[in-house]
Scaffold this motif. Sequence first.
Motif, PDB file in Angstrom:
ATOM      1  N   PRO A  75       0.699  -1.108   0.051  1.00 31.77           N
ATOM      2  CA  PRO A  75      -0.060  -0.055  -0.082  1.00 31.77           C
ATOM      3  C   PRO A  75       0.930   1.147   0.053  1.00 31.77           C
ATOM      4  N   GLY A  76       0.471   2.181  -0.806  1.00 33.38           N
ATOM      5  CA  GLY A  76       1.367   3.587  -0.970  1.00 33.38           C
ATOM      6  C   GLY A  76       2.477   3.464  -1.969  1.00 33.38           C
ATOM      7  N   GLY A  77       2.689   2.251  -2.458  1.00 33.63           N
ATOM      8  CA  GLY A  77       3.814   1.940  -3.484  1.00 33.63           C
ATOM      9  C   GLY A  77       3.145   2.323  -4.804  1.00 33.63           C
ATOM     10  N   GLY A  78       4.536   2.295  -5.891  1.00 36.03           N
ATOM     11  CA  GLY A  78       4.154   2.079  -7.144  1.00 36.03           C
ATOM     12  C   GLY A  78       5.423   2.746  -7.752  1.00 36.03           C
ATOM     13  N   ALA A  79       4.960   3.479  -9.146  1.00 37.23           N
ATOM     14  CA  ALA A  79       5.998   3.839  -9.926  1.00 37.23           C
ATOM     15  C   ALA A  79       5.392   4.939 -10.796  1.00 37.23           C
ATOM     16  N   ALA A  80       6.148   6.019 -10.842  1.00 38.33           N
ATOM     17  CA  ALA A  80       5.399   7.126 -11.729  1.00 38.33           C
ATOM     18  C   ALA A  80       6.095   7.059 -13.308  1.00 38.33           C
ATOM     19  N   LYS A  81       7.145   6.368 -13.463  1.00 40.55           N
ATOM     20  CA  LYS A  81       7.680   5.886 -14.831  1.00 40.55           C
ATOM     21  C   LYS A  81       8.107   4.493 -15.002  1.00 40.55           C
ATOM     22  N   PRO A  82       7.299   3.322 -14.861  1.00 40.33           N
ATOM     23  CA  PRO A  82       7.819   2.196 -14.622  1.00 40.33           C
ATOM     24  C   PRO A  82       8.715   1.616 -15.701  1.00 40.33           C
ATOM     25  N   GLU A  83       8.569   1.868 -16.847  1.00 40.57           N
ATOM     26  CA  GLU A  83       9.271   1.319 -17.907  1.00 40.57           C
ATOM     27  C   GLU A  83      10.472   2.200 -18.199  1.00 40.57           C
ATOM     28  N   PHE A  93      -0.469  -8.203 -15.651  1.00 38.55           N
ATOM     29  CA  PHE A  93      -1.612  -8.792 -15.408  1.00 38.55           C
ATOM     30  C   PHE A  93      -1.929  -9.171 -13.937  1.00 38.55           C
ATOM     31  N   LEU A  94      -2.856  -8.669 -13.420  1.00 37.31           N
ATOM     32  CA  LEU A  94      -2.919  -8.607 -12.143  1.00 37.31           C
ATOM     33  C   LEU A  94      -3.485  -9.828 -11.518  1.00 37.31           C
ATOM     34  N   THR A  95      -2.866 -10.410 -10.370  1.00 37.50           N
ATOM     35  CA  THR A  95      -3.380 -11.652  -9.763  1.00 37.50           C
ATOM     36  C   THR A  95      -3.839 -11.506  -8.328  1.00 37.50           C
ATOM     37  N   ALA A  96      -3.657 -10.336  -7.747  1.00 40.90           N
ATOM     38  CA  ALA A  96      -4.357 -10.148  -6.201  1.00 40.90           C
ATOM     39  C   ALA A  96      -4.096  -8.580  -6.004  1.00 40.90           C
ATOM     40  N   GLY A  97      -5.178  -8.302  -5.006  1.00 33.65           N
ATOM     41  CA  GLY A  97      -5.186  -6.729  -4.822  1.00 33.65           C
ATOM     42  C   GLY A  97      -5.559  -5.959  -5.888  1.00 33.65           C
ATOM     43  N   ARG A  98      -5.412  -4.623  -5.591  1.00 32.33           N
ATOM     44  CA  ARG A  98      -6.017  -3.593  -6.883  1.00 32.33           C
ATOM     45  C   ARG A  98      -4.749  -2.556  -7.069  1.00 32.33           C
ATOM     46  N   MET A  99      -4.615  -2.344  -8.122  1.00 38.43           N
ATOM     47  CA  MET A  99      -3.824  -1.137  -8.616  1.00 38.43           C
ATOM     48  C   MET A  99      -4.478  -0.140  -9.637  1.00 38.43           C
ATOM     49  N   ALA A 127       0.110   2.639  -9.056  1.00 39.58           N
ATOM     50  CA  ALA A 127       0.105   2.906  -7.873  1.00 39.58           C
ATOM     51  C   ALA A 127      -0.778   2.134  -7.101  1.00 39.58           C
ATOM     52  N   ASN A 128      -0.496   1.675  -5.965  1.00 38.81           N
ATOM     53  CA  ASN A 128      -1.336   0.941  -5.136  1.00 38.81           C
ATOM     54  C   ASN A 128      -2.042   1.830  -4.022  1.00 38.81           C
ATOM     55  N   GLU A 129      -3.070   2.023  -4.263  1.00 44.74           N
ATOM     56  CA  GLU A 129      -3.913   3.150  -3.512  1.00 44.74           C
ATOM     57  C   GLU A 129      -4.744   2.567  -2.487  1.00 44.74           C
ATOM     58  N   GLY A 130      -4.751   1.269  -2.326  1.00 42.07           N
ATOM     59  CA  GLY A 130      -5.668   0.368  -1.367  1.00 42.07           C
ATOM     60  C   GLY A 130      -4.621   0.187  -0.097  1.00 42.07           C
ATOM     61  N   ALA A 131      -5.576  -0.891   0.652  1.00 39.82           N
ATOM     62  CA  ALA A 131      -5.131  -1.045   2.043  1.00 39.82           C
ATOM     63  C   ALA A 131      -4.217  -2.374   2.087  1.00 39.82           C
ATOM     64  N   GLU A 132      -4.273  -3.132   0.964  1.00 46.08           N
ATOM     65  CA  GLU A 132      -3.688  -4.688   0.842  1.00 46.08           C
ATOM     66  C   GLU A 132      -2.588  -4.354  -0.095  1.00 46.08           C
ATOM     67  N   SER A 133      -1.616  -5.528  -0.114  1.00 49.60           N
ATOM     68  CA  SER A 133      -0.591  -5.633  -1.141  1.00 49.60           C
ATOM     69  C   SER A 133      -1.127  -6.251  -2.198  1.00 49.60           C
ATOM     70  N   ALA A 134      -0.456  -5.582  -3.593  1.00 51.38           N
ATOM     71  CA  ALA A 134      -1.006  -6.017  -4.836  1.00 51.38           C
ATOM     72  C   ALA A 134       0.103  -6.799  -5.326  1.00 51.38           C
ATOM     73  N   SER A 135      -0.328  -7.623  -6.353  1.00 47.91           N
ATOM     74  CA  SER A 135       0.681  -8.456  -7.230  1.00 47.91           C
ATOM     75  C   SER A 135       0.454  -8.616  -8.640  1.00 47.91           C
ATOM     76  N   PHE A 136       1.219  -8.493  -9.698  1.00 48.19           N
ATOM     77  CA  PHE A 136       0.855  -8.704 -10.910  1.00 48.19           C
ATOM     78  C   PHE A 136       2.234  -9.174 -11.703  1.00 48.19           C
TER      79      PHE A 136
END
Length: 270
Positions: A75-83, A93-99, A127-136
Amino acid sequence: MSSYYTPAGGLPAQTQLLTDRAIVTTAYTVIPKGVLRDIVTSALPGWTKTRSWILARPIAGFSTTFAQLIVEVQPGGGAAKPEPEAGVEGVIFLTAGRMTLTLEGETHRLDPGGYAYLAAGANWSLANEGAESASFHWIRKAYEPLEGHTASSFVARDQDVVPREMPGTDGAWATSRFVDPDDLAHDMHVNIVTFQPGGAIPFAETHVMEHGLFVLEGKAVYRLNDDWVEVEAGDFMWLRAFCPQACYAGGPGPFRYLLYKDVNRQIRLC
C-alpha cells in the motif's frame, strides 16, 4: 471465478528437505512455486514499497526475446515511470489486490484478472492506493516496429474475454486471446490458456516461438523436450525456441496458465 496463484514469499523451515522440482536444461527451465522466497527478490529502480521475482530475462543461446517478472507492491507503493526503456512494450496482468493504472492521462482501476497492453513509448504509471498488497505479472519485450502497423495500448479483463475453443476439442482446450492473432501490429501475444480436467495438447508442439508459462490455476503433467514434468499453480516454465511441448491436465479443476510467445515478424538473419 478464477483464483490466480500469487506468491507470498517467506522462507521454509530449517527442518524442510532441500529436494524440490526446480529444473534447468538447455531446452527449458522449470521454476517451481517453492523457489519464490524472500531471499530471491529484487528491488526495482524507480519503484517504492515494491519487490519483484524475476522469472525470465534474455540469455544468449536460450530464450532471448523477453523478460518476465512478478511484482509485489505494498500500500502506498508504485512507480511514476515504470518502464525505463523507450522502445520496450509490456503487458501487466494482476493476480491479487488492486492497482491504479494511469495510461496516457486516463485512470484505470485494475482488480485480479485486470490486463493492460502498454505500447512502446506509452506514458503510464502504477500505484497501489488500497489497504492491501497487490501483485501482478509484468512481461517486457523490445518492440520490433513494422511499417504501416502501430500497436496501441489498451486495458482489458480476463473475465470479459470469451475463450476460443481449439478446433475439435469440444471445449477441453481453449485460449483467451487479448489481441487478434492476425493483427501484425503486435509482435508478441500474452494469452491465457485453459484446459478442462483431462484436456490435452495431443501432439508435441515444436516451433520457433519462445515461451514463458506461469501456471495460474490447477495442475498438469507437461512434456518438455524428452521429459514429463508435473506442474501446478505457482510454477513457471521457460521454453527456448523449438523445445517440444505437450500436456495433460490433471484436474479436479481447470488448468490455466499465462502464456507469452513472440509472433508476426520475419526472422532476422543479419
